[in-house]
Write an enzyme that holds these catalytic residues in place. Structure first.
Site, PDB file in Angstrom:
ATOM      1  N   LYS A  13      -4.642   1.680   6.531  1.00 59.47           N
ATOM      2  CA  LYS A  13      -4.599   2.611   5.381  1.00 59.47           C
ATOM      3  C   LYS A  13      -5.902   2.559   4.594  1.00 59.47           C
ATOM      4  O   LYS A  13      -6.496   3.586   4.290  1.00 59.47           O
ATOM      5  CB  LYS A  13      -3.429   2.253   4.432  1.00 59.47           C
ATOM      6  CG  LYS A  13      -2.064   2.250   5.081  1.00 59.47           C
ATOM      7  CD  LYS A  13      -0.970   1.941   4.078  1.00 59.47           C
ATOM      8  CE  LYS A  13      -1.027   0.563   3.468  1.00 59.47           C
ATOM      9  NZ  LYS A  13      -0.818  -0.557   4.413  1.00 59.47           N
ATOM     10  N   ARG A 126      -8.882 -10.073   9.633  1.00 56.28           N
ATOM     11  CA  ARG A 126      -9.546  -9.184   8.668  1.00 56.28           C
ATOM     12  C   ARG A 126     -10.408 -10.012   7.705  1.00 56.28           C
ATOM     13  O   ARG A 126     -10.051 -11.099   7.301  1.00 56.28           O
ATOM     14  CB  ARG A 126      -8.511  -8.424   7.844  1.00 56.28           C
ATOM     15  CG  ARG A 126      -9.164  -7.708   6.645  1.00 56.28           C
ATOM     16  CD  ARG A 126      -8.277  -6.775   5.920  1.00 56.28           C
ATOM     17  NE  ARG A 126      -7.012  -7.343   5.534  1.00 56.28           N
ATOM     18  CZ  ARG A 126      -5.977  -6.632   5.123  1.00 56.28           C
ATOM     19  NH1 ARG A 126      -6.076  -5.327   5.046  1.00 56.28           N
ATOM     20  NH2 ARG A 126      -4.859  -7.217   4.795  1.00 56.28           N
TER      21      ARG A 126
END
Ligand code: AP5
Length: 212
Positions: A13, A126
């Site tokens: 997103k 990440r």
């Protein structure tokens, strides 16, 4: 454009919303980023939110609605916006309808589909820039120089909630509390589903097509 991104943690997103916001020159409003900023600044909101976020739980609807209400009242949101991370519950979705649902420009909702088994690897690898929020992945998109942001030179770090344990809890709250929000928008005929698996550029093309 008034666009909402829905998707599980790590579905992309933030990565896609940043690109789209720069393409359309509208603000990318990420409630996760706003909360992390409050945590870093040590505000009352940040102190309240920090332990909830680190454990993978959801911050209360009242607090989140207050934050969004204030943010959408700012003049830049008048041109349109991309919401990333809000609404996450039916209560938040209904409140958002009351705030912006009656304007000329209808809300559009894009759901990124990524299966749970791909999520944990995306999240645990990440890295995020502590200063400008740029998003990296140690395998797919690493910073050129170890832990230094390519864009602004600040430190690139793992988020406090990017542990395997917290990710599993975030996935659980996504399925229990946020999937009903996707169903809510589907029933209003404003939801588009996009496959979030594949290279970032390909996913972006799919998003552009679905919005065309
Ligand atoms: P938030 O920051 O919104 O976290 P999230 O929804 O869990 O989503 P993420 O930011 O983890 O993932 P993303 O989908 O943006 O993926 P990204 O692009 O980074 O919220 C954090 C917390 O705040 C919540 O848990 C909650 O406590 C609280 N909160 C926030 N809003 C709230 C609300 N409304 N109500 C209550 N509480 C709230 O990508 C992930 C990784 O994958 C990156 O490394 C990226 O490089 C990589 N990647 C991206 N796309 C691809 C691709 N196509 N292929 C391979 N890798 C990819």
């Amino acid at each position: 454009m008034k666009l909402i991104f829905i998707g599980p943690p790590g579905s992309g997103k933030g990565t896609q919303a940043k690109r789209l916001a720069s393409r359309f020159a509208i603000p990318h409003i990420s409630t996760g980023d706003m909360l992390r900023e409050a945590v870093a600044d040590g505000t009352a909101l940040g102190q309240q939110a920090a332990p909830i976020m680190a454990s993978g739980g959801l911050v209360s609807d009242d607090l989140m609605i207050g934050i969004i209400n204030d943010r959408l009242a700012k003049s830049d949101a008048g041109r349109g916006f991309i919401l990333d991370g809000f609404p996450r519950t039916i209560v938040q979705a209904e409140k958002l309808d009351g705030l912006v649902g009656n304007g000329e420009e209808p809300l559009r909702v894009l759901q990124l589909l990524v299966p749970d088994d791909a999520i944990v690897r995306r999240i645990t690898l990440r890295r995020t820039c502590a200063s400008c929020g740029a998003i990296y992945h140690l395998e797919n998109n690493p910073p050129a120089n170890d832990s230094v942001c390519d864009r602004c030179g600040a430190e690139v770090i793992a988020r406090a909630d990017d542990t395997e344990e917290a990710v599993r809890k975030r996935l659980e709250s996504f399925h229990r509390q946020t999937m009903p929000v996707a169903a809510y928008y589907k029933s209003k005929n404003v939801l588009r589903e996009v496959d979030g698996i594949g290279p970032v550029d390909e996913v972006f093309e799919r998003i552009e097509k679905s919005l065309a």
